[in-house]
Scaffold this motif. Sequence first.
Motif, PDB file in Angstrom:
ATOM      1  N   GLU A  10     -17.539  -7.659 -41.341  1.00 50.66           N
ATOM      2  CA  GLU A  10     -17.926  -9.070 -41.245  1.00 50.66           C
ATOM      3  C   GLU A  10     -17.925  -9.763 -39.971  1.00 50.66           C
ATOM      4  O   GLU A  10     -18.809 -10.356 -39.416  1.00 50.66           O
ATOM      5  N   LYS A  11     -16.704  -9.573 -39.522  1.00 50.13           N
ATOM      6  CA  LYS A  11     -16.379 -10.205 -38.428  1.00 50.13           C
ATOM      7  C   LYS A  11     -16.459  -9.798 -37.092  1.00 50.13           C
ATOM      8  O   LYS A  11     -15.909  -9.911 -36.065  1.00 50.13           O
ATOM      9  N   ILE A  12     -17.537  -8.947 -37.156  1.00 46.84           N
ATOM     10  CA  ILE A  12     -17.654  -8.168 -35.725  1.00 46.84           C
ATOM     11  C   ILE A  12     -18.248  -8.735 -34.464  1.00 46.84           C
ATOM     12  O   ILE A  12     -17.774  -8.478 -33.524  1.00 46.84           O
ATOM     13  N   LYS A  13     -18.613  -9.931 -34.835  1.00 41.43           N
ATOM     14  CA  LYS A  13     -18.862 -10.919 -33.879  1.00 41.43           C
ATOM     15  C   LYS A  13     -17.771 -11.595 -32.949  1.00 41.43           C
ATOM     16  O   LYS A  13     -17.987 -11.795 -31.797  1.00 41.43           O
ATOM     17  N   THR A  14     -16.736 -11.744 -33.775  1.00 38.23           N
ATOM     18  CA  THR A  14     -15.655 -12.330 -33.030  1.00 38.23           C
ATOM     19  C   THR A  14     -14.468 -11.484 -33.295  1.00 38.23           C
ATOM     20  O   THR A  14     -13.320 -11.828 -32.501  1.00 38.23           O
ATOM     21  N   CYS A  15     -14.352 -10.272 -33.596  1.00 35.28           N
ATOM     22  CA  CYS A  15     -13.225  -9.244 -33.789  1.00 35.28           C
ATOM     23  C   CYS A  15     -13.038  -8.869 -32.457  1.00 35.28           C
ATOM     24  O   CYS A  15     -13.683  -8.012 -31.833  1.00 35.28           O
ATOM     25  N   GLY A  16     -11.679  -9.012 -31.949  1.00 33.90           N
ATOM     26  CA  GLY A  16     -11.285  -8.535 -30.741  1.00 33.90           C
ATOM     27  C   GLY A  16     -10.767  -6.926 -30.754  1.00 33.90           C
ATOM     28  O   GLY A  16     -10.649  -6.330 -29.933  1.00 33.90           O
ATOM     29  N   THR A  17     -10.483  -6.396 -32.085  1.00 34.46           N
ATOM     30  CA  THR A  17     -10.127  -5.399 -31.976  1.00 34.46           C
ATOM     31  C   THR A  17     -10.979  -4.240 -32.039  1.00 34.46           C
ATOM     32  O   THR A  17     -10.954  -3.153 -31.706  1.00 34.46           O
ATOM     33  N   TYR A  18     -12.657  -4.604 -32.348  1.00 32.51           N
ATOM     34  CA  TYR A  18     -13.584  -3.804 -32.350  1.00 32.51           C
ATOM     35  C   TYR A  18     -13.591  -3.196 -30.836  1.00 32.51           C
ATOM     36  O   TYR A  18     -13.707  -2.017 -30.686  1.00 32.51           O
ATOM     37  N   GLU A  19     -13.513  -3.711 -29.768  1.00 34.99           N
ATOM     38  CA  GLU A  19     -13.677  -3.269 -28.478  1.00 34.99           C
ATOM     39  C   GLU A  19     -12.627  -2.209 -28.086  1.00 34.99           C
ATOM     40  O   GLU A  19     -12.428  -1.044 -27.476  1.00 34.99           O
ATOM     41  N   ILE A  20     -11.368  -2.567 -28.802  1.00 35.24           N
ATOM     42  CA  ILE A  20     -10.085  -1.635 -28.676  1.00 35.24           C
ATOM     43  C   ILE A  20     -10.285  -0.381 -29.105  1.00 35.24           C
ATOM     44  O   ILE A  20     -10.004   0.768 -28.616  1.00 35.24           O
ATOM     45  N   TRP A  21     -10.797  -0.291 -30.359  1.00 36.99           N
ATOM     46  CA  TRP A  21     -11.031   0.987 -31.220  1.00 36.99           C
ATOM     47  C   TRP A  21     -12.202   1.623 -30.643  1.00 36.99           C
ATOM     48  O   TRP A  21     -12.216   2.891 -30.500  1.00 36.99           O
ATOM     49  N   LYS A  22     -13.150   0.821 -30.158  1.00 36.43           N
ATOM     50  CA  LYS A  22     -14.257   1.577 -29.260  1.00 36.43           C
ATOM     51  C   LYS A  22     -13.564   2.274 -28.069  1.00 36.43           C
ATOM     52  O   LYS A  22     -14.174   3.420 -27.897  1.00 36.43           O
ATOM     53  N   GLY A  23     -12.874   1.645 -27.502  1.00 37.39           N
ATOM     54  CA  GLY A  23     -12.280   2.502 -26.150  1.00 37.39           C
ATOM     55  C   GLY A  23     -11.670   3.734 -26.654  1.00 37.39           C
ATOM     56  O   GLY A  23     -11.793   4.808 -26.217  1.00 37.39           O
ATOM     57  N   ALA A  24     -10.959   3.274 -27.563  1.00 35.35           N
ATOM     58  CA  ALA A  24     -10.061   4.745 -27.973  1.00 35.35           C
ATOM     59  C   ALA A  24     -10.869   5.853 -28.555  1.00 35.35           C
ATOM     60  O   ALA A  24     -10.725   7.054 -28.203  1.00 35.35           O
ATOM     61  N   THR A  25     -11.877   5.303 -29.408  1.00 35.83           N
ATOM     62  CA  THR A  25     -12.965   6.507 -29.751  1.00 35.83           C
ATOM     63  C   THR A  25     -13.637   7.131 -28.453  1.00 35.83           C
ATOM     64  O   THR A  25     -13.808   8.223 -28.824  1.00 35.83           O
ATOM     65  N   ASP A  26     -13.819   6.242 -27.666  1.00 38.27           N
ATOM     66  CA  ASP A  26     -14.625   7.041 -26.312  1.00 38.27           C
ATOM     67  C   ASP A  26     -13.725   7.951 -25.757  1.00 38.27           C
ATOM     68  O   ASP A  26     -14.266   9.070 -25.300  1.00 38.27           O
ATOM     69  N   VAL A  69       2.633 -19.314 -39.655  1.00 35.69           N
ATOM     70  CA  VAL A  69       1.210 -19.410 -40.231  1.00 35.69           C
ATOM     71  C   VAL A  69       1.377 -18.782 -41.794  1.00 35.69           C
ATOM     72  O   VAL A  69       2.108 -17.548 -41.793  1.00 35.69           O
ATOM     73  N   ILE A  70       0.757 -19.350 -42.686  1.00 43.81           N
ATOM     74  CA  ILE A  70       1.179 -18.888 -44.131  1.00 43.81           C
ATOM     75  C   ILE A  70      -0.165 -17.722 -44.543  1.00 43.81           C
ATOM     76  O   ILE A  70      -1.131 -17.924 -43.775  1.00 43.81           O
ATOM     77  N   LEU A  71       0.371 -16.545 -44.924  1.00 38.03           N
ATOM     78  CA  LEU A  71      -0.388 -15.548 -44.994  1.00 38.03           C
ATOM     79  C   LEU A  71      -1.769 -15.662 -45.637  1.00 38.03           C
ATOM     80  O   LEU A  71      -2.931 -15.137 -45.463  1.00 38.03           O
ATOM     81  N   LYS A  72      -1.618 -17.038 -46.774  1.00 34.46           N
ATOM     82  CA  LYS A  72      -3.231 -17.201 -47.339  1.00 34.46           C
ATOM     83  C   LYS A  72      -4.024 -17.547 -46.457  1.00 34.46           C
ATOM     84  O   LYS A  72      -5.227 -17.250 -46.532  1.00 34.46           O
ATOM     85  N   ASN A  73      -3.869 -18.522 -45.299  1.00 40.48           N
ATOM     86  CA  ASN A  73      -4.791 -18.571 -44.349  1.00 40.48           C
ATOM     87  C   ASN A  73      -5.381 -17.641 -43.677  1.00 40.48           C
ATOM     88  O   ASN A  73      -6.371 -17.380 -43.436  1.00 40.48           O
ATOM     89  N   VAL A  74      -4.215 -16.648 -43.211  1.00 38.22           N
ATOM     90  CA  VAL A  74      -4.684 -15.240 -42.389  1.00 38.22           C
ATOM     91  C   VAL A  74      -5.786 -14.526 -43.460  1.00 38.22           C
ATOM     92  O   VAL A  74      -6.839 -14.202 -42.926  1.00 38.22           O
ATOM     93  N   ALA A  75      -5.322 -14.520 -44.716  1.00 39.10           N
ATOM     94  CA  ALA A  75      -6.347 -13.672 -45.613  1.00 39.10           C
ATOM     95  C   ALA A  75      -7.865 -14.533 -45.798  1.00 39.10           C
ATOM     96  O   ALA A  75      -8.549 -13.618 -45.809  1.00 39.10           O
ATOM     97  N   GLU A  76      -7.585 -15.858 -45.613  1.00 37.50           N
ATOM     98  CA  GLU A  76      -8.994 -16.296 -45.903  1.00 37.50           C
ATOM     99  C   GLU A  76      -9.702 -16.258 -44.427  1.00 37.50           C
ATOM    100  O   GLU A  76     -10.801 -15.619 -44.678  1.00 37.50           O
ATOM    101  N   GLU A  77      -9.029 -16.303 -43.482  1.00 37.53           N
ATOM    102  CA  GLU A  77      -9.741 -16.217 -41.918  1.00 37.53           C
ATOM    103  C   GLU A  77     -10.149 -14.651 -41.718  1.00 37.53           C
ATOM    104  O   GLU A  77     -11.266 -14.755 -41.420  1.00 37.53           O
ATOM    105  N   GLU A  78      -9.695 -13.952 -42.104  1.00 36.65           N
ATOM    106  CA  GLU A  78      -9.730 -12.360 -41.864  1.00 36.65           C
ATOM    107  C   GLU A  78     -10.749 -11.851 -43.047  1.00 36.65           C
ATOM    108  O   GLU A  78     -11.198 -10.698 -42.999  1.00 36.65           O
ATOM    109  N   GLY A  79     -10.659 -12.543 -44.159  1.00 36.98           N
ATOM    110  CA  GLY A  79     -11.458 -11.781 -45.239  1.00 36.98           C
ATOM    111  C   GLY A  79     -10.493 -10.478 -45.989  1.00 36.98           C
ATOM    112  O   GLY A  79     -11.225  -9.794 -46.251  1.00 36.98           O
ATOM    113  N   ILE A  80      -9.296 -10.913 -45.997  1.00 44.01           N
ATOM    114  CA  ILE A  80      -8.506  -9.605 -46.485  1.00 44.01           C
ATOM    115  C   ILE A  80      -7.701 -10.290 -47.582  1.00 44.01           C
ATOM    116  O   ILE A  80      -7.167 -11.459 -47.562  1.00 44.01           O
TER     117      ILE A  80
END
Lengths: 151, 151
Positions: free
Chosen positions: A103-119, B29-40
């Motif tokens: 869902e968070k692809i628009k703001t997820c910083g790790t996306y580019e990281i995994w893409k780099g490794a995959t490439d 940072v409490i884990l609850k917030n991380v969970a909400e922000e990241e959707g996990i």
Amino acid sequence: MIKLSTKGRYGTRLMVNLARHYKNSNEAVILKNVAEEEGISIRYLEQIVIPLKINKLVKSIRGAGGGYTLARKASEIKLCEILQALEGSCSLVECLEDESFCEKIKTCGTYEIWKGATDLLKNYFERLTLQNVLDISDKKIAAAKKKGKSK
Amino acid sequence: MIKLSTKGRYGTRLMVNLARHYKNSNEAVILKNVAEEEGISIRYLEQIVIPLKINKLVKSIRGAGGGYTLARKASEIKLCEILQALEGSCSLVECLEDESFCEKIKTCGTYEIWKGATDLLKNYFERLTLQNVLDISDKKIAAAKKKGKSK
DNA sequence: ATAATTCCTATAAATTTATGTTGAAATATT
DNA sequence: AATATTTCAACATAAATTTATAGGAATTAT
Ligand code: FES
Ligand code: FES
């Protein structure tokens, strides 16, 4: 860190084994032999070979005297093809193939990281052929034999 | 092709989230917030954070007003460390870490192949820090906001 | 005391890994 | 041509691991 599935590991070894016995695409190797030589359960190999067949990397010949054989020469089969057949997708994370996966692809910083490794990986496996692996294996077998003799 | 586990994926995003809110290692940072922000799921995050804590990448502060915080600055945490903490081993196949894992290691041609790929990845993740990932993420967030405004 | 939070343990669901059983197709033998 | 043999093919099941959820105990701030 990042794990290659047993399907990928066993399937690649199966292909190397077929390559070692390959003369032409009419002389088949039976799975039982591969299973014994590689120390892998034949039942499991039977499942693993299915995607390889579907993706036209191996040919099956049924009945007595049948078995499996490479569909083309080892030098014409890229490692990338084998892994893609076995593992389905060709990327470290789903979202690289299917953008709706995260869902968070628009703001997820790790996306580019995994893409780099995959490439990196794709590029690496794109350059290697089954023949390359067979050559390494043959060299190791020869070295092991030599050492055994000189002892 | 080769899959990063959800532990690796979620755990890295957890670290990026902590990095984003990091000021000093006393403001947690409490884990609850991380969970909400990241959707996990928070319950799952609780399990994922354990190896990060064991490997001294995060610090926990218990009780009310507690939470988690990076153990050091994001620029001093290598991605390689995070993945190693989360996934345990740092190689594509077990036999690279434990030579007794594969019986045929002396003659197996794929060993060298997986080693080559593992080295590529190790090198890649060794050069990247958590700060690098945060920078990418921040840039994407800024770009997304800008686009939202101009509409 | 109370509320907020991590910590610990158990368990459920899903997926991957592996084995077992039977059947179908091709070939070899008689 | 009939039969037996060999091999792949298909389906079912079991074991192990990964992924995810749940309940409550321990700790701390207020
Ligand atoms: S967008 Fe898929 S991991 Fe971040
Ligand atoms: S895969 Fe481990 S030695 Fe070949």
